[in-house]
Design a protein around this motif. Sequence first.
Motif, PDB file in Angstrom:
ATOM      1  N   MET A 176       0.849  -1.192   0.000  1.00  0.00           N
ATOM      2  CA  MET A 176       0.000   0.000   0.000  1.00  0.00           C
ATOM      3  C   MET A 176       0.883   1.239   0.000  1.00  0.00           C
ATOM      4  SD  MET A 176      -3.319   0.937   2.337  1.00  0.00           S
ATOM      5  CE  MET A 176      -4.423  -0.088   1.328  1.00  0.00           C
ATOM      6  N   ILE A 177       0.452   2.235  -0.751  1.00  0.00           N
ATOM      7  CA  ILE A 177       1.142   3.511  -0.824  1.00  0.00           C
ATOM      8  C   ILE A 177       0.223   4.583  -0.244  1.00  0.00           C
ATOM      9  CG2 ILE A 177       2.159   5.233  -2.355  1.00  0.00           C
ATOM     10  CD1 ILE A 177       2.599   2.962  -4.394  1.00  0.00           C
ATOM     11  N   THR A 178       0.784   5.442   0.581  1.00  0.00           N
ATOM     12  CA  THR A 178       0.026   6.561   1.136  1.00  0.00           C
ATOM     13  C   THR A 178       0.531   7.866   0.542  1.00  0.00           C
ATOM     14  OG1 THR A 178      -0.330   5.409   3.235  1.00  0.00           O
ATOM     15  CG2 THR A 178      -0.597   7.798   3.248  1.00  0.00           C
ATOM     16  N   VAL A 179      -0.367   8.668   0.002  1.00  0.00           N
ATOM     17  CA  VAL A 179      -0.042  10.022  -0.426  1.00  0.00           C
ATOM     18  C   VAL A 179      -0.595  10.971   0.632  1.00  0.00           C
ATOM     19  CG1 VAL A 179      -0.265  11.774  -2.209  1.00  0.00           C
ATOM     20  CG2 VAL A 179      -0.172   9.360  -2.852  1.00  0.00           C
ATOM     21  N   ALA A 180       0.312  11.624   1.344  1.00  0.00           N
ATOM     22  CA  ALA A 180      -0.082  12.525   2.431  1.00  0.00           C
ATOM     23  C   ALA A 180      -0.460  13.884   1.851  1.00  0.00           C
ATOM     24  CB  ALA A 180       1.047  12.658   3.434  1.00  0.00           C
ATOM     25  N   VAL A 181      -1.742  14.102   1.696  1.00  0.00           N
ATOM     26  CA  VAL A 181      -2.243  15.363   1.149  1.00  0.00           C
ATOM     27  C   VAL A 181      -2.186  16.461   2.210  1.00  0.00           C
ATOM     28  CG1 VAL A 181      -4.310  16.533   0.246  1.00  0.00           C
ATOM     29  CG2 VAL A 181      -3.683  14.236  -0.576  1.00  0.00           C
ATOM     30  N   ASN A 182      -2.637  16.123   3.415  1.00  0.00           N
ATOM     31  CA  ASN A 182      -2.632  17.079   4.528  1.00  0.00           C
ATOM     32  C   ASN A 182      -2.673  16.273   5.821  1.00  0.00           C
ATOM     33  OD1 ASN A 182      -3.103  19.027   6.486  1.00  0.00           O
ATOM     34  ND2 ASN A 182      -4.607  20.146   5.270  1.00  0.00           N
ATOM     35  N   THR A 183      -1.630  16.393   6.643  1.00  0.00           N
ATOM     36  CA  THR A 183      -1.567  15.618   7.889  1.00  0.00           C
ATOM     37  C   THR A 183      -1.909  16.463   9.116  1.00  0.00           C
ATOM     38  OG1 THR A 183       0.808  16.034   8.042  1.00  0.00           O
ATOM     39  CG2 THR A 183       0.111  13.976   6.987  1.00  0.00           C
ATOM     40  N   ASN A 184      -2.498  17.638   8.895  1.00  0.00           N
ATOM     41  CA  ASN A 184      -2.973  18.438  10.023  1.00  0.00           C
ATOM     42  C   ASN A 184      -4.250  17.843  10.587  1.00  0.00           C
ATOM     43  OD1 ASN A 184      -0.919  20.417   9.782  1.00  0.00           O
ATOM     44  ND2 ASN A 184      -2.052  21.386   8.102  1.00  0.00           N
ATOM     45  N   LYS A 185      -4.585  18.229  11.798  1.00  0.00           N
ATOM     46  CA  LYS A 185      -5.799  17.712  12.433  1.00  0.00           C
ATOM     47  C   LYS A 185      -7.018  18.131  11.624  1.00  0.00           C
ATOM     48  CE  LYS A 185      -7.984  17.239  16.953  1.00  0.00           C
ATOM     49  NZ  LYS A 185      -7.870  17.547  18.400  1.00  0.00           N
ATOM     50  N   LYS A 186      -7.901  17.182  11.384  1.00  0.00           N
ATOM     51  CA  LYS A 186      -9.059  17.465  10.532  1.00  0.00           C
ATOM     52  C   LYS A 186     -10.122  18.251  11.297  1.00  0.00           C
ATOM     53  CE  LYS A 186     -10.375  12.700  11.482  1.00  0.00           C
ATOM     54  NZ  LYS A 186     -10.145  11.342  11.004  1.00  0.00           N
ATOM     55  N   THR A 187     -10.946  18.984  10.562  1.00  0.00           N
ATOM     56  CA  THR A 187     -11.925  19.864  11.187  1.00  0.00           C
ATOM     57  C   THR A 187     -13.145  19.112  11.695  1.00  0.00           C
ATOM     58  OG1 THR A 187     -12.860  20.331   9.011  1.00  0.00           O
ATOM     59  CG2 THR A 187     -11.208  21.861   9.828  1.00  0.00           C
ATOM     60  N   VAL A 188     -13.485  17.993  11.077  1.00  0.00           N
ATOM     61  CA  VAL A 188     -14.612  17.168  11.526  1.00  0.00           C
ATOM     62  C   VAL A 188     -14.040  15.831  11.988  1.00  0.00           C
ATOM     63  CG1 VAL A 188     -16.793  16.061  10.894  1.00  0.00           C
ATOM     64  CG2 VAL A 188     -16.159  18.261   9.865  1.00  0.00           C
ATOM     65  N   SER A 189     -14.181  15.511  13.258  1.00  0.00           N
ATOM     66  CA  SER A 189     -13.646  14.251  13.771  1.00  0.00           C
ATOM     67  C   SER A 189     -14.410  13.077  13.175  1.00  0.00           C
ATOM     68  CB  SER A 189     -13.751  14.206  15.297  1.00  0.00           C
ATOM     69  OG  SER A 189     -15.100  14.045  15.702  1.00  0.00           O
ATOM     70  N   SER A 190     -13.776  11.910  13.195  1.00  0.00           N
ATOM     71  CA  SER A 190     -14.456  10.714  12.693  1.00  0.00           C
ATOM     72  C   SER A 190     -15.737  10.449  13.474  1.00  0.00           C
ATOM     73  CB  SER A 190     -13.523   9.501  12.803  1.00  0.00           C
ATOM     74  OG  SER A 190     -12.399   9.653  11.970  1.00  0.00           O
ATOM     75  N   ARG A 191     -15.677  10.600  14.786  1.00  0.00           N
ATOM     76  CA  ARG A 191     -16.865  10.327  15.611  1.00  0.00           C
ATOM     77  C   ARG A 191     -18.013  11.254  15.246  1.00  0.00           C
ATOM     78  NH1 ARG A 191     -14.579   8.996  21.744  1.00  0.00           N
ATOM     79  NH2 ARG A 191     -13.023   7.460  21.092  1.00  0.00           N
ATOM     80  N   ASP A 192     -17.720  12.553  15.100  1.00  0.00           N
ATOM     81  CA  ASP A 192     -18.778  13.503  14.746  1.00  0.00           C
ATOM     82  C   ASP A 192     -19.290  13.244  13.335  1.00  0.00           C
ATOM     83  OD1 ASP A 192     -18.480  14.674  17.210  1.00  0.00           O
ATOM     84  OD2 ASP A 192     -17.280  16.368  16.498  1.00  0.00           O
ATOM     85  N   GLY A 193     -18.373  12.919  12.425  1.00  0.00           N
ATOM     86  CA  GLY A 193     -18.777  12.645  11.052  1.00  0.00           C
ATOM     87  C   GLY A 193     -19.661  11.421  10.940  1.00  0.00           C
ATOM     88  N   SER A 293       5.507  -5.503  -5.259  1.00  0.00           N
ATOM     89  CA  SER A 293       6.596  -5.506  -6.256  1.00  0.00           C
ATOM     90  C   SER A 293       6.494  -4.337  -7.232  1.00  0.00           C
ATOM     91  CB  SER A 293       6.597  -6.836  -7.018  1.00  0.00           C
ATOM     92  OG  SER A 293       5.345  -7.061  -7.649  1.00  0.00           O
ATOM     93  N   ASP A 294       5.314  -3.718  -7.342  1.00  0.00           N
ATOM     94  CA  ASP A 294       5.124  -2.556  -8.216  1.00  0.00           C
ATOM     95  C   ASP A 294       5.222  -1.231  -7.457  1.00  0.00           C
ATOM     96  OD1 ASP A 294       4.622  -4.240 -10.363  1.00  0.00           O
ATOM     97  OD2 ASP A 294       2.434  -4.156 -10.124  1.00  0.00           O
ATOM     98  N   ALA A 295       5.339  -1.288  -6.140  1.00  0.00           N
ATOM     99  CA  ALA A 295       5.162  -0.094  -5.317  1.00  0.00           C
ATOM    100  C   ALA A 295       6.188   0.997  -5.630  1.00  0.00           C
ATOM    101  CB  ALA A 295       5.215  -0.464  -3.837  1.00  0.00           C
ATOM    102  N   GLU A 296       7.451   0.632  -5.827  1.00  0.00           N
ATOM    103  CA  GLU A 296       8.466   1.650  -6.078  1.00  0.00           C
ATOM    104  C   GLU A 296       8.232   2.370  -7.404  1.00  0.00           C
ATOM    105  OE1 GLU A 296      12.536   0.657  -5.624  1.00  0.00           O
ATOM    106  OE2 GLU A 296      12.303  -0.175  -3.610  1.00  0.00           O
ATOM    107  N   ALA A 297       7.826   1.622  -8.416  1.00  0.00           N
ATOM    108  CA  ALA A 297       7.562   2.237  -9.717  1.00  0.00           C
ATOM    109  C   ALA A 297       6.382   3.195  -9.630  1.00  0.00           C
ATOM    110  CB  ALA A 297       7.300   1.158 -10.759  1.00  0.00           C
TER     111      ALA A 297
END
Length: 323
Positions: A176-193, A293-297
């Motif tokens: 799995m590859i993660t693209v970190a778009v924004n790692t700041n605290k989100k405005t709507v918590s998971s619980r509230d959402g 095996s494809d992750a680096e590419a």
Amino acid sequence: MERHSKARAHTNIALIKYWGKRDETLFLPMNSSLSLTLDQFYTETTVELSDSFEKDSFILNDRLQDDSETTKISRFLDLFRQEAGIQTPAKITSQNFVPTAAGLASSASAFAALGAAMNDASGLKMDLATLSTYVRRGSGSATRSVYGGFVEWQMGTNSADSMAVEIDDASWDIGMITVAVNTNKKTVSSRDGMKLTVETSAFYPAWLESTAKDLRLIKEAIYKHDFQQLGEITESNGMKMHGTMLGATPPFSYWEALTVEVLTKIREIRRQGWQCYFTMDAGPNVKILCRYSDAEAIQKLLTTAFPDNPVIISKVGGGVKLI
């Protein structure tokens, strides 16, 4: 009483999403879910129990937490203390190698590690299946971080049987590859959402119905090692979950403009012949299921397109363990 234990737990990314509680106190989910545990993101937590402590204390990432945060941890520890028949105060020291509250499932690894360390320090020594029912009370997704590979969180009928079950070790070239778009605290918590979606979204009942089918089909894909079917179901289920939020009152979304650009780029990469499928939790960051095996590419293609954003490769992670 003087006891000490340290545990590490990895985060997990849901491929079949958990979105909504039917019991807010016991954290019983509206649907069963399925995840992949990742090695790259994890939490290490030490629990020290001592009668010499006046009260519980909580240190996260080298910072002493305030009374509000410590009280949340104390309530969680009380589940174990009550079962063990002890009242010993605890000092909790936790290092979170996951950005907190940014849709990267930090709460999953955090409560799984805390629960495992407390389980050992308190002398309970409960098995992993039972432990998963306890850590669920801290964070629902922590239930799945107890095990490695592909893990199902069975919704169950009550608190005792809403637990994690190992499905497959994912040792067949899964990454799995993660693209970190924004790692700041989100405005709507998971619980509230979740709460807002369950209570107000016209799309939510249909999503629950389709998710039960998605879970059955994705487990078939895992058993057959059918990567394409695995990816297609993952992508579809995640997008349906985010669609339920647009049907809430008021509507909301965790996506950012860059999120959409990343999704577009992944589709382009797939058209070039790479097997890669996206999913997102409650946050703007994008996770891409691919062949390891494809992750680096694939990482190189994404890094070229988004040079200012971290693009992180993960292998399959293991279950919670004492260290």
